[in-house]
Design a protein around this motif. Structure first.
Motif, mmCIF file in Angstrom:
data_model
loop_
_atom_site.group_PDB
_atom_site.id
_atom_site.type_symbol
_atom_site.label_atom_id
_atom_site.label_comp_id
_atom_site.label_asym_id
_atom_site.label_seq_id
_atom_site.Cartn_x
_atom_site.Cartn_y
_atom_site.Cartn_z
ATOM 1 N N ALA A 78 0.856 -1.187 0.000
ATOM 2 C CA ALA A 78 0.000 0.000 0.000
ATOM 3 C C ALA A 78 0.889 1.233 0.000
ATOM 4 N N LEU A 79 0.718 2.072 -1.003
ATOM 5 C CA LEU A 79 1.490 3.301 -1.130
ATOM 6 C C LEU A 79 0.574 4.477 -0.866
ATOM 7 N N GLY A 80 1.051 5.442 -0.099
ATOM 8 C CA GLY A 80 0.190 6.574 0.212
ATOM 9 C C GLY A 80 0.937 7.715 0.857
ATOM 10 N N ARG A 81 0.190 8.424 1.650
ATOM 11 C CA ARG A 81 0.716 9.613 2.319
ATOM 12 C C ARG A 81 0.055 9.709 3.680
ATOM 13 N N MET A 82 0.818 10.116 4.676
ATOM 14 C CA MET A 82 0.242 10.322 6.004
ATOM 15 C C MET A 82 0.813 11.560 6.633
ATOM 16 N N GLY A 83 0.011 12.172 7.472
ATOM 17 C CA GLY A 83 0.439 13.303 8.284
ATOM 18 C C GLY A 83 -0.092 13.082 9.678
ATOM 19 N N ALA A 84 0.653 13.494 10.666
ATOM 20 C CA ALA A 84 0.212 13.270 12.043
ATOM 21 C C ALA A 84 0.822 14.305 12.977
ATOM 22 N N ARG A 85 0.121 14.506 14.059
ATOM 23 C CA ARG A 85 0.667 15.243 15.199
ATOM 24 C C ARG A 85 0.880 14.181 16.258
ATOM 25 N N VAL A 86 2.091 14.055 16.734
ATOM 26 C CA VAL A 86 2.440 13.003 17.685
ATOM 27 C C VAL A 86 3.086 13.595 18.934
ATOM 28 N N PHE A 87 3.006 12.851 20.007
ATOM 29 C CA PHE A 87 3.795 13.132 21.203
ATOM 30 C C PHE A 87 4.933 12.130 21.168
ATOM 31 N N ARG A 88 6.161 12.645 21.099
ATOM 32 C CA ARG A 88 7.334 11.779 21.017
ATOM 33 C C ARG A 88 8.509 12.545 21.595
ATOM 34 N N TYR A 89 9.381 11.843 22.275
ATOM 35 C CA TYR A 89 10.584 12.460 22.844
ATOM 36 C C TYR A 89 10.238 13.632 23.761
ATOM 37 N N GLY A 90 9.136 13.500 24.491
ATOM 38 C CA GLY A 90 8.773 14.485 25.487
ATOM 39 C C GLY A 90 8.042 15.710 24.982
ATOM 40 N N GLU A 92 5.369 17.537 21.522
ATOM 41 C CA GLU A 92 4.562 17.352 20.325
ATOM 42 C C GLU A 92 5.372 17.681 19.084
ATOM 43 N N ARG A 93 5.126 16.914 18.018
ATOM 44 C CA ARG A 93 5.786 17.137 16.727
ATOM 45 C C ARG A 93 4.782 16.889 15.618
ATOM 46 N N GLU A 94 5.001 17.548 14.505
ATOM 47 C CA GLU A 94 4.244 17.288 13.282
ATOM 48 C C GLU A 94 5.113 16.424 12.381
ATOM 49 N N ILE A 95 4.541 15.355 11.867
ATOM 50 C CA ILE A 95 5.276 14.496 10.940
ATOM 51 C C ILE A 95 4.434 14.326 9.678
ATOM 52 N N GLY A 96 5.096 14.041 8.595
ATOM 53 C CA GLY A 96 4.398 13.786 7.349
ATOM 54 C C GLY A 96 5.303 13.044 6.407
ATOM 55 N N GLY A 97 4.719 12.182 5.606
ATOM 56 C CA GLY A 97 5.552 11.449 4.680
ATOM 57 C C GLY A 97 4.759 10.650 3.675
ATOM 58 N N MET A 98 5.480 10.244 2.652
ATOM 59 C CA MET A 98 4.972 9.247 1.731
ATOM 60 C C MET A 98 5.175 7.907 2.426
ATOM 61 N N THR A 99 4.267 6.968 2.222
ATOM 62 C CA THR A 99 4.324 5.728 2.978
ATOM 63 C C THR A 99 4.322 4.498 2.083
#
Length: 123
Positions: A78-90, A92-99
């Protein structure tokens, strides 16, 4: 197979967002290699542990499955795209990528075998 894999991707992203570890446990292969956008990798056990202990939380997730490539009777990509707001390493961060998500039928059930994002540069 196309619709089935698209539905599995939707269930997986919903389980990530909702912190539904039971659903993820059923969807993930015991052989899982889960890469993150920062190039760290997890096994199924280590990925679920980060969700269980709260060091990784998905606060918001958006995804699109652009294409499902059949790779035989028991494998699909499955090829796609995702974006997320995550809590990581203490924090919040915004991440996004092709998957790229590789699904494999194991004992008659589809399981996520591998996940690899490619970060999308900002700006």
């Amino acid at each position: 197979m196309q619709d089935e894999i698209r539905a599995l991707e939707a269930r997986r992203y919903a389980a990530m967002r909702d912190g539904d570890l039971e659903a993820l446990d059923r969807l993930l292969s015991e052989r899982l290699i889960y890469a993150h956008s920062n190039a760290n990798t997890d096994t199924k056990a280590s990925y679920l542990d980060t969700l269980r202990d709260g060091s990784l939380r998905y606060l918001h997730v958006e995804f699109e499955t652009h294409q499902v490539l059949e790779a035989g009777a028991d494998a699909a990509v499955a090829l796609g795209r995702m974006g997320a707001r995550v809590f990581r390493y203490g924090g919040e961060r915004e991440i996004g990528g092709m998957t790229c998500a590789v699904w494999n039928r194991e004992s008659g059930e589809w399981r996520l075998l591998s996940y690899q994002p490619t970060a999308i540069p900002k700006g």
